[in-house]
Design a protein around this motif. Structure first.
Motif: not given
Length: 350
Positions: A42-63
């Motif tokens: 219950l603690l891991l799911f929202p943090v892991a999902f949002l944190g890693n999806i957000g990280a992927l978005v940030v990485f893709f923006q770093q062209s």
């Protein structure tokens, strides 16, 4: 080696050895296991999902940095953690139902398989990051020559292929029936424990000890080099820039080391002891204590998926800048929306 095997063991041997007393020894503690996993996921799911999806978005923006070796490895690490987080709702549903699996058999197999793929891809990608950082600090010319985008991509694909194939045995068993209910994350037969013990030692050597030794060597060499250059009194801008880069390198390898010590080391040690206890038919009280310890350390191992986004933030300056820009943009949009609402209210009142 498998989470379903390690948390609800049975005794190796023929069917006559699995007496009701021994089965009670293993399964009467299901309440503790289900409660621990439910609370953790219950603690891991929202943090892991949002944190890693957000990280992927940030990485893709770093062209400008997307093709760099470190960024590419971090993207693969975030992809592994984000994919694992998608299996957590299924695990939660299972434990909320008191250990009854209402989903297809292939989903059960996929959840177990996904845990181990995430665990060992995370270990190998973190090790690769440490090696890259050591090369960048100690041998910058060689680092530039070796870490081309094509080579880095091939190494990352090799990690996925190696871990995926090595973890394939955990796709062999799916849903089983116990007490008239379909169960997942449980052993299919007592005879499988000897094979699991062998697989455990292979994973322990190649998937943990060798990578851990590698990052310790990288860490010691980076610190030694930093200490040598810190003693030189050079106040030039280039020297200060190199010093900041080396300090970021120490921060990264330190965080990787802490992740290994907190998330990976306890799980591998307790898992090995637990397997020996089951295969050696140790005292029931000892096996129950080790079983609880496996549950706790498996939760720690799963938590690596929420630790890694912190590593991206604190070890990568451009990642922090992008996050701050996103936060500033979000704050600006909220302020604009509030200003527009206030203006509309004033117009309506006049």
């Amino acid at each position: 080696m498998n989470g379903r095997l390690l948390t609800t063991p049975m005794v190796v041997g023929n069917n006559s050895s699995t007496t009701p007393e021994l089965l009670r020894c293993f399964h009467d503690d299901d309440k503790f296991k289900y409660s621990a996993y439910t609370f953790t996921y219950l603690l891991l799911f929202p943090v892991a999902f949002l944190g890693n999806i957000g990280a992927l978005v940030v990485f893709f923006q770093q062209s400008s940095r997307r093709s760099s070796a470190s960024c590419m490895v971090m993207m693969n690490l975030a992809l592994s953690d984000g994919s694992f987080s998608l299996t957590l709702p299924l695990r939660l549903a299972y434990y909320f139902q008191g250990g009854v699996w209402h989903f297809p058999d292939w989903l059960c197999r996929l959840c177990v398989y996904g845990f181990y793929v995430n665990l060992y891809t995370s270990i190998l990608f973190l090790t690769l990051l440490s090696v890259l950082r050591w090369l960048a600090v100690a041998q910058p010319l060689r680092h530039r020559a070796l870490t081309t985008p094509t080579r880095t991509l091939l190494v990352c694909l090799s990690v996925w292929l190696f871990v995926g194939v090595s973890s394939a045995p955990f796709l062999s068993n799916g849903v089983i029936s116990r007490d008239g209910s379909p169960r997942c994350f449980e052993p299919s037969s007592p005879s499988s424990w000897g094979r699991v013990l062998i697989l455990n030692y292979v994973a322990l050597a190649l998937g943990f000890l060798l990578p851990f030794l590698t990052i310790i060597i990288c860490y010691s060499r980076i610190v030694r080099r930093l200490m040598i250059h810190t003693g030189l009194h050079d106040n030039s801008l280039s020297s200060k820039a190199r010093l900041r880069n080396r300090r970021r390198s120490v921060h990264l390898v330190t965080m990787v080391t802490v992740t290994f010590l907190l998330c990976f080391l306890p799980y591998h040690v307790i898992r090995t002891l637990h397997l020996h206890a089951v295969c050696g038919r140790w005292n029931c009280d000892i096996m129950l204590a080790l079983q609880r310890a496996v549950v706790v350390t498996l939760c720690l191992a799963a938590s690596n998926s929420v630790v890694n986004p912190l590593l991206y933030y604190y070890s990568t300056r451009t990642f922090r800048d992008k996050m701050r820009d996103a936060q500033s943009s979000l704050s600006f949009r909220r302020g604009s929306i509030r200003s527009a609402r206030v203006l509309m209210r004033r117009r309506n009142t006049t």
